[in-house]
Design an enzyme around this catalytic site. Structure first.
Site, PDB file in Angstrom:
ATOM      1  N   ASP A  35       0.862  -1.160  -0.049  1.00  0.00           N
ATOM      2  CA  ASP A  35       0.083  -0.055  -0.135  1.00  0.00           C
ATOM      3  C   ASP A  35       0.752   1.272  -0.097  1.00  0.00           C
ATOM      4  OD1 ASP A  35      -3.168   0.476   1.088  1.00  0.00           O
ATOM      5  OD2 ASP A  35      -1.868   2.260   1.225  1.00  0.00           O
ATOM      6  N   HIS A 106     -10.006  -5.556  -3.399  1.00  0.00           N
ATOM      7  CA  HIS A 106      -8.832  -5.569  -2.840  1.00  0.00           C
ATOM      8  C   HIS A 106      -9.086  -6.053  -1.355  1.00  0.00           C
ATOM      9  CE1 HIS A 106      -9.824  -1.397  -2.711  1.00  0.00           C
ATOM     10  NE2 HIS A 106      -9.252  -1.342  -1.430  1.00  0.00           N
TER      11      HIS A 106
HETATM   12  P1  5GP Z   1      -9.737   1.341  -0.037  1.00  0.00           P
HETATM   13  O1  5GP Z   1     -10.037   2.640   0.964  1.00  0.00           O
HETATM   14  O2  5GP Z   1     -10.119   1.264  -1.323  1.00  0.00           O
HETATM   15  O3  5GP Z   1     -10.174   0.179   0.644  1.00  0.00           O
HETATM   16  O4  5GP Z   1      -8.436   1.422  -0.150  1.00  0.00           O
HETATM   17  C1  5GP Z   1      -7.521   1.649  -1.003  1.00  0.00           C
HETATM   18  C2  5GP Z   1      -6.080   1.714  -0.669  1.00  0.00           C
HETATM   19  O5  5GP Z   1      -5.417   2.051  -1.897  1.00  0.00           O
HETATM   20  C3  5GP Z   1      -5.729   2.986   0.220  1.00  0.00           C
HETATM   21  O6  5GP Z   1      -5.030   2.086   1.472  1.00  0.00           O
HETATM   22  C4  5GP Z   1      -4.431   3.652  -0.434  1.00  0.00           C
HETATM   23  O7  5GP Z   1      -3.411   4.011   0.294  1.00  0.00           O
HETATM   24  C5  5GP Z   1      -3.969   2.621  -1.573  1.00  0.00           C
HETATM   25  N1  5GP Z   1      -3.594   3.325  -2.671  1.00  0.00           N
HETATM   26  C6  5GP Z   1      -4.298   4.206  -3.382  1.00  0.00           C
HETATM   27  N2  5GP Z   1      -3.569   4.640  -4.540  1.00  0.00           N
HETATM   28  C7  5GP Z   1      -2.423   3.948  -4.619  1.00  0.00           C
HETATM   29  C8  5GP Z   1      -1.374   3.644  -5.581  1.00  0.00           C
HETATM   30  O8  5GP Z   1      -1.316   4.243  -6.576  1.00  0.00           O
HETATM   31  N3  5GP Z   1      -0.551   2.725  -5.248  1.00  0.00           N
HETATM   32  C9  5GP Z   1      -0.635   2.037  -4.217  1.00  0.00           C
HETATM   33  N4  5GP Z   1       0.246   0.831  -3.911  1.00  0.00           N
HETATM   34  N5  5GP Z   1      -1.739   1.870  -3.402  1.00  0.00           N
HETATM   35  C10 5GP Z   1      -2.620   2.982  -3.567  1.00  0.00           C
END
Ligand code: 5GP
Length: 120
Positions: A35, A106
């Site tokens: 992340d 994810h």
């Molecule tokens: P959600 O809120 O959708 O469950 O989590 C999305 C996750 O994706 C977040 O923890 C955020 O830090 C991560 N994230 C967002 N953009 C990117 C990116 O460009 N690369 C990576 N490796 N993680 C990302």
């Protein structure tokens, strides 16, 4: 593909190699990477390579082989970091109430520290 799937979400771009990631492991149907904004010493995301929006979409529509590959990769990451015994947390956010930011299914694998109680 679910016709509500956004092909321009950031994880779709990572899967197309348009955006870099720190890859940890992959197999035929799933990819694990760090992340970008870690919430624990170990914070790995595991995603299916095919386009599923969220847990419900993946669980309902993915093939048996995709399910098997996905959860096999999650366990491989657990073994990669050797946290089988000391423990970890798996989270998946879905939709508005789950505060899902990226609309590609994810799971977050968090480990490396005592993560405290849920929903503090
Ligand atoms: P959600 O809120 O959708 O469950 O989590 C999305 C996750 O994706 C977040 O923890 C955020 O830090 C991560 N994230 C967002 N953009 C990117 C990116 O460009 N690369 C990576 N490796 N993680 C990302």
């Amino acid at each position: 593909m679910n016709n509500l799937y956004d092909v321009n979400n950031i994880f779709a771009k990572i899967l197309r190699s348009e955006v870099p990631c720190n890859k940890i492991l992959e197999n035929e149907y799933a990819l694990a990477f760090s992340d970008i904004n870690p919430q624990a010493p170990i914070h790995t995301l595991v995603i299916p390579k095919n386009p599923y929006i969220n847990f419900h979409d993946f669980t309902k529509n993915a093939s048996t082989k995709e399910h098997e590959s996905f959860w096999t990769l999650v366990n491989a990451v657990i073994e990669h970091y050797k946290v089988e015994v000391e423990g970890f947390r798996i989270i998946t956010n879905s939709g508005n109430n789950g505060n899902q930011d990226v609309p590609h299914f994810h799971i977050h694998l968090l480990a490396g520290v005592n993560l405290g109680r849920m929903m503090n």
